[in-house]
Design a protein around this motif. Sequence first.
Motif, PDB file in Angstrom:
ATOM      1  N   VAL A  40       0.833  -1.192   0.000  1.00  0.00           N
ATOM      2  CA  VAL A  40       0.000   0.000   0.000  1.00  0.00           C
ATOM      3  C   VAL A  40       0.872   1.247   0.000  1.00  0.00           C
ATOM      4  O   VAL A  40       1.822   1.348   0.759  1.00  0.00           O
ATOM      5  CB  VAL A  40      -0.922  -0.003   1.231  1.00  0.00           C
ATOM      6  CG1 VAL A  40      -1.552   1.369   1.430  1.00  0.00           C
ATOM      7  CG2 VAL A  40      -1.989  -1.067   1.073  1.00  0.00           C
ATOM      8  N   PHE A  41       0.549   2.125  -0.899  1.00  0.00           N
ATOM      9  CA  PHE A  41       1.225   3.422  -0.999  1.00  0.00           C
ATOM     10  C   PHE A  41       2.660   3.271  -1.484  1.00  0.00           C
ATOM     11  O   PHE A  41       3.430   4.202  -1.402  1.00  0.00           O
ATOM     12  CB  PHE A  41       1.304   4.158   0.339  1.00  0.00           C
ATOM     13  CG  PHE A  41       0.001   4.596   0.889  1.00  0.00           C
ATOM     14  CD1 PHE A  41      -0.017   5.473   1.953  1.00  0.00           C
ATOM     15  CD2 PHE A  41      -1.194   4.176   0.359  1.00  0.00           C
ATOM     16  CE1 PHE A  41      -1.206   5.898   2.489  1.00  0.00           C
ATOM     17  CE2 PHE A  41      -2.389   4.585   0.876  1.00  0.00           C
ATOM     18  CZ  PHE A  41      -2.401   5.449   1.959  1.00  0.00           C
ATOM     19  N   ASN A  42       3.028   2.102  -1.956  1.00  0.00           N
ATOM     20  CA  ASN A  42       4.429   1.986  -2.357  1.00  0.00           C
ATOM     21  C   ASN A  42       4.737   2.982  -3.452  1.00  0.00           C
ATOM     22  O   ASN A  42       4.061   3.062  -4.455  1.00  0.00           O
ATOM     23  CB  ASN A  42       4.744   0.571  -2.827  1.00  0.00           C
ATOM     24  CG  ASN A  42       6.223   0.337  -2.771  1.00  0.00           C
ATOM     25  OD1 ASN A  42       6.979   1.087  -3.381  1.00  0.00           O
ATOM     26  ND2 ASN A  42       6.641  -0.640  -2.037  1.00  0.00           N
ATOM     27  N   GLU A  43       5.765   3.706  -3.226  1.00  0.00           N
ATOM     28  CA  GLU A  43       6.079   4.812  -4.114  1.00  0.00           C
ATOM     29  C   GLU A  43       6.796   4.343  -5.361  1.00  0.00           C
ATOM     30  O   GLU A  43       6.740   4.971  -6.391  1.00  0.00           O
ATOM     31  CB  GLU A  43       6.940   5.817  -3.328  1.00  0.00           C
ATOM     32  CG  GLU A  43       7.270   7.086  -4.047  1.00  0.00           C
ATOM     33  CD  GLU A  43       8.487   6.940  -4.894  1.00  0.00           C
ATOM     34  OE1 GLU A  43       8.652   7.727  -5.824  1.00  0.00           O
ATOM     35  OE2 GLU A  43       9.280   6.016  -4.648  1.00  0.00           O
ATOM     36  N   ASP A  44       7.471   3.246  -5.250  1.00  0.00           N
ATOM     37  CA  ASP A  44       8.298   2.821  -6.371  1.00  0.00           C
ATOM     38  C   ASP A  44       7.682   1.605  -7.052  1.00  0.00           C
ATOM     39  O   ASP A  44       7.936   0.477  -6.679  1.00  0.00           O
ATOM     40  CB  ASP A  44       9.695   2.479  -5.858  1.00  0.00           C
ATOM     41  CG  ASP A  44      10.615   2.120  -7.007  1.00  0.00           C
ATOM     42  OD1 ASP A  44      11.752   1.741  -6.738  1.00  0.00           O
ATOM     43  OD2 ASP A  44      10.192   2.180  -8.162  1.00  0.00           O
ATOM     44  N   ALA A 162      -3.430  12.904  -1.550  1.00  0.00           N
ATOM     45  CA  ALA A 162      -2.446  13.954  -1.254  1.00  0.00           C
ATOM     46  C   ALA A 162      -1.061  13.358  -1.005  1.00  0.00           C
ATOM     47  O   ALA A 162      -0.045  13.978  -1.330  1.00  0.00           O
ATOM     48  CB  ALA A 162      -2.906  14.762  -0.042  1.00  0.00           C
ATOM     49  N   HIS A 163      -1.002  12.160  -0.454  1.00  0.00           N
ATOM     50  CA  HIS A 163       0.273  11.467  -0.250  1.00  0.00           C
ATOM     51  C   HIS A 163       0.918  11.140  -1.601  1.00  0.00           C
ATOM     52  O   HIS A 163       2.118  11.354  -1.799  1.00  0.00           O
ATOM     53  CB  HIS A 163       0.034  10.180   0.561  1.00  0.00           C
ATOM     54  CG  HIS A 163       1.227   9.272   0.661  1.00  0.00           C
ATOM     55  ND1 HIS A 163       2.070   9.256   1.752  1.00  0.00           N
ATOM     56  CD2 HIS A 163       1.731   8.351  -0.201  1.00  0.00           C
ATOM     57  CE1 HIS A 163       3.027   8.372   1.558  1.00  0.00           C
ATOM     58  NE2 HIS A 163       2.851   7.800   0.372  1.00  0.00           N
ATOM     59  N   GLU A 164       0.120  10.627  -2.526  1.00  0.00           N
ATOM     60  CA  GLU A 164       0.662  10.297  -3.854  1.00  0.00           C
ATOM     61  C   GLU A 164       1.100  11.573  -4.583  1.00  0.00           C
ATOM     62  O   GLU A 164       2.123  11.574  -5.283  1.00  0.00           O
ATOM     63  CB  GLU A 164      -0.364   9.519  -4.690  1.00  0.00           C
ATOM     64  CG  GLU A 164      -0.785   8.171  -4.104  1.00  0.00           C
ATOM     65  CD  GLU A 164       0.388   7.244  -3.807  1.00  0.00           C
ATOM     66  OE1 GLU A 164       1.454   7.385  -4.432  1.00  0.00           O
ATOM     67  OE2 GLU A 164       0.246   6.366  -2.931  1.00  0.00           O
ATOM     68  N   VAL A 165       0.352  12.635  -4.405  1.00  0.00           N
ATOM     69  CA  VAL A 165       0.760  13.925  -4.979  1.00  0.00           C
ATOM     70  C   VAL A 165       2.100  14.344  -4.360  1.00  0.00           C
ATOM     71  O   VAL A 165       2.957  14.913  -5.035  1.00  0.00           O
ATOM     72  CB  VAL A 165      -0.333  15.004  -4.753  1.00  0.00           C
ATOM     73  CG1 VAL A 165       0.184  16.390  -5.104  1.00  0.00           C
ATOM     74  CG2 VAL A 165      -1.576  14.679  -5.581  1.00  0.00           C
ATOM     75  N   GLY A 166       2.282  14.013  -3.088  1.00  0.00           N
ATOM     76  CA  GLY A 166       3.562  14.282  -2.420  1.00  0.00           C
ATOM     77  C   GLY A 166       4.717  13.599  -3.149  1.00  0.00           C
ATOM     78  O   GLY A 166       5.792  14.181  -3.331  1.00  0.00           O
ATOM     79  N   HIS A 167       4.499  12.379  -3.607  1.00  0.00           N
ATOM     80  CA  HIS A 167       5.543  11.682  -4.379  1.00  0.00           C
ATOM     81  C   HIS A 167       5.797  12.383  -5.720  1.00  0.00           C
ATOM     82  O   HIS A 167       6.916  12.412  -6.212  1.00  0.00           O
ATOM     83  CB  HIS A 167       5.144  10.230  -4.626  1.00  0.00           C
ATOM     84  CG  HIS A 167       5.262   9.379  -3.399  1.00  0.00           C
ATOM     85  ND1 HIS A 167       6.365   9.404  -2.578  1.00  0.00           N
ATOM     86  CD2 HIS A 167       4.411   8.473  -2.855  1.00  0.00           C
ATOM     87  CE1 HIS A 167       6.184   8.546  -1.579  1.00  0.00           C
ATOM     88  NE2 HIS A 167       5.010   7.982  -1.721  1.00  0.00           N
ATOM     89  N   HIS A 168       4.740  12.930  -6.274  1.00  0.00           N
ATOM     90  CA  HIS A 168       4.911  13.682  -7.526  1.00  0.00           C
ATOM     91  C   HIS A 168       5.807  14.900  -7.279  1.00  0.00           C
ATOM     92  O   HIS A 168       6.708  15.188  -8.073  1.00  0.00           O
ATOM     93  CB  HIS A 168       3.535  14.111  -8.051  1.00  0.00           C
ATOM     94  CG  HIS A 168       3.598  15.031  -9.222  1.00  0.00           C
ATOM     95  ND1 HIS A 168       4.093  14.632 -10.444  1.00  0.00           N
ATOM     96  CD2 HIS A 168       3.272  16.343  -9.364  1.00  0.00           C
ATOM     97  CE1 HIS A 168       4.052  15.660 -11.288  1.00  0.00           C
ATOM     98  NE2 HIS A 168       3.565  16.708 -10.651  1.00  0.00           N
ATOM     99  N   MET A 199      11.438   8.940   2.549  1.00  0.00           N
ATOM    100  CA  MET A 199      10.659   9.412   1.399  1.00  0.00           C
ATOM    101  C   MET A 199       9.161   9.363   1.701  1.00  0.00           C
ATOM    102  O   MET A 199       8.417  10.302   1.418  1.00  0.00           O
ATOM    103  CB  MET A 199      10.893   8.496   0.191  1.00  0.00           C
ATOM    104  CG  MET A 199      12.187   8.687  -0.524  1.00  0.00           C
ATOM    105  SD  MET A 199      12.075  10.022  -1.719  1.00  0.00           S
ATOM    106  CE  MET A 199      11.184   9.180  -3.041  1.00  0.00           C
ATOM    107  N   GLU A 200       8.751   8.240   2.261  1.00  0.00           N
ATOM    108  CA  GLU A 200       7.318   8.045   2.531  1.00  0.00           C
ATOM    109  C   GLU A 200       6.817   9.019   3.587  1.00  0.00           C
ATOM    110  O   GLU A 200       5.728   9.586   3.463  1.00  0.00           O
ATOM    111  CB  GLU A 200       7.056   6.599   2.974  1.00  0.00           C
ATOM    112  CG  GLU A 200       7.304   5.565   1.887  1.00  0.00           C
ATOM    113  CD  GLU A 200       6.415   5.769   0.673  1.00  0.00           C
ATOM    114  OE1 GLU A 200       5.279   6.269   0.831  1.00  0.00           O
ATOM    115  OE2 GLU A 200       6.854   5.461  -0.436  1.00  0.00           O
ATOM    116  N   LEU A 201       7.625   9.225   4.618  1.00  0.00           N
ATOM    117  CA  LEU A 201       7.200  10.137   5.683  1.00  0.00           C
ATOM    118  C   LEU A 201       7.134  11.571   5.159  1.00  0.00           C
ATOM    119  O   LEU A 201       6.271  12.349   5.548  1.00  0.00           O
ATOM    120  CB  LEU A 201       8.146  10.026   6.885  1.00  0.00           C
ATOM    121  CG  LEU A 201       8.128   8.663   7.590  1.00  0.00           C
ATOM    122  CD1 LEU A 201       9.148   8.646   8.726  1.00  0.00           C
ATOM    123  CD2 LEU A 201       6.732   8.329   8.128  1.00  0.00           C
TER     124      LEU A 201
HETATM  125 ZN    ZN Z   1       4.099   6.517  -0.673  1.00  0.00          ZN
END
Ligand code: ZN
Length: 282
Positions: A40-44, A162-168, A199-201
């Motif tokens: 879940v929420f994995n950025e990569d 908003a978290h995924e936008v944070g990765h953007h 990164m996630e935090l």
């Molecule tokens: Zn993430």
Amino acid sequence: MRWKGREGSRNITDRRGKTMKRGAGIGVGGIVMALVAIFVFNEDPMRALSGVLGNQGQAQTQTNTEYKPSAQEQEVAQFVSVVLRDTEVTWNNLFRQANSQYKEPGLTLYSNSTPTACGTGRSASGPFYCPADQEIYLDLSFLNELKNMGASGDFALAYVIAHEVGHHIQTITGTSKNVRQMQARSSSKAQSNDLQVRMELQADCLAGVWAHHNEKRTGTLERGDIQEAMQAAASVGDDTIMKRAGIPPRKENFTHGSSEQRMQWFNQGLRSGDYNKCDTGI
Ligand SMILES: [Zn+2]
């Protein structure tokens, strides 16, 4: 959150009801919830997504004519669009104030699986951001999983977006690239994971920054909304997910941060509204 009748984003692609022509794995039945949640929420997505199509270029979708979203599903899709628009307005403003220009990400709604520039996106991976096409991928069935993990309410979903936008933002500002380089140089898996956690935090903190400015601008928060976001942040903490999966929660294996850390960083962004306070040490 009060959102009905408010402006939506023009950056949404709706691929729900379209199925992959190639590639196995349509339908992810039988996958254990806990394993689902680990991603879940994995950025990569390059790491998170398995079964990448051999030939991505030929990945195509076809429309399943039997697909008809329910009224409730349509409402959730509309909500996603409003939240994405809210992030666009906030980040456009913040970038402008910093004499920079924000490049808005896209968001694709899909069901089951979808071709992406990072390989095949699958529901089992949870919502994710693909840096290669600067697109957020979201299968709304994820909401059921979130609910099973004890997080519900519209603002739980707003936090996820908003978290995924944070990765953007991490991508367009070059933070992601720097971290990837540091990870490539890191001497151990634990060190690489630690960078991933940071990164996630930071993405959680950026979600909080958005919530701060969005509330200032729109005043649309309702009672319980912040609680919903906090609950969502807690439910996707590594320790909580690992315990749920019956895995001993060892810090060196964390990739997203503990429940407490995730809540803490979201809160840090929320209270300060200052992305400079999102320095998680990367
Ligand atoms: Zn993430």
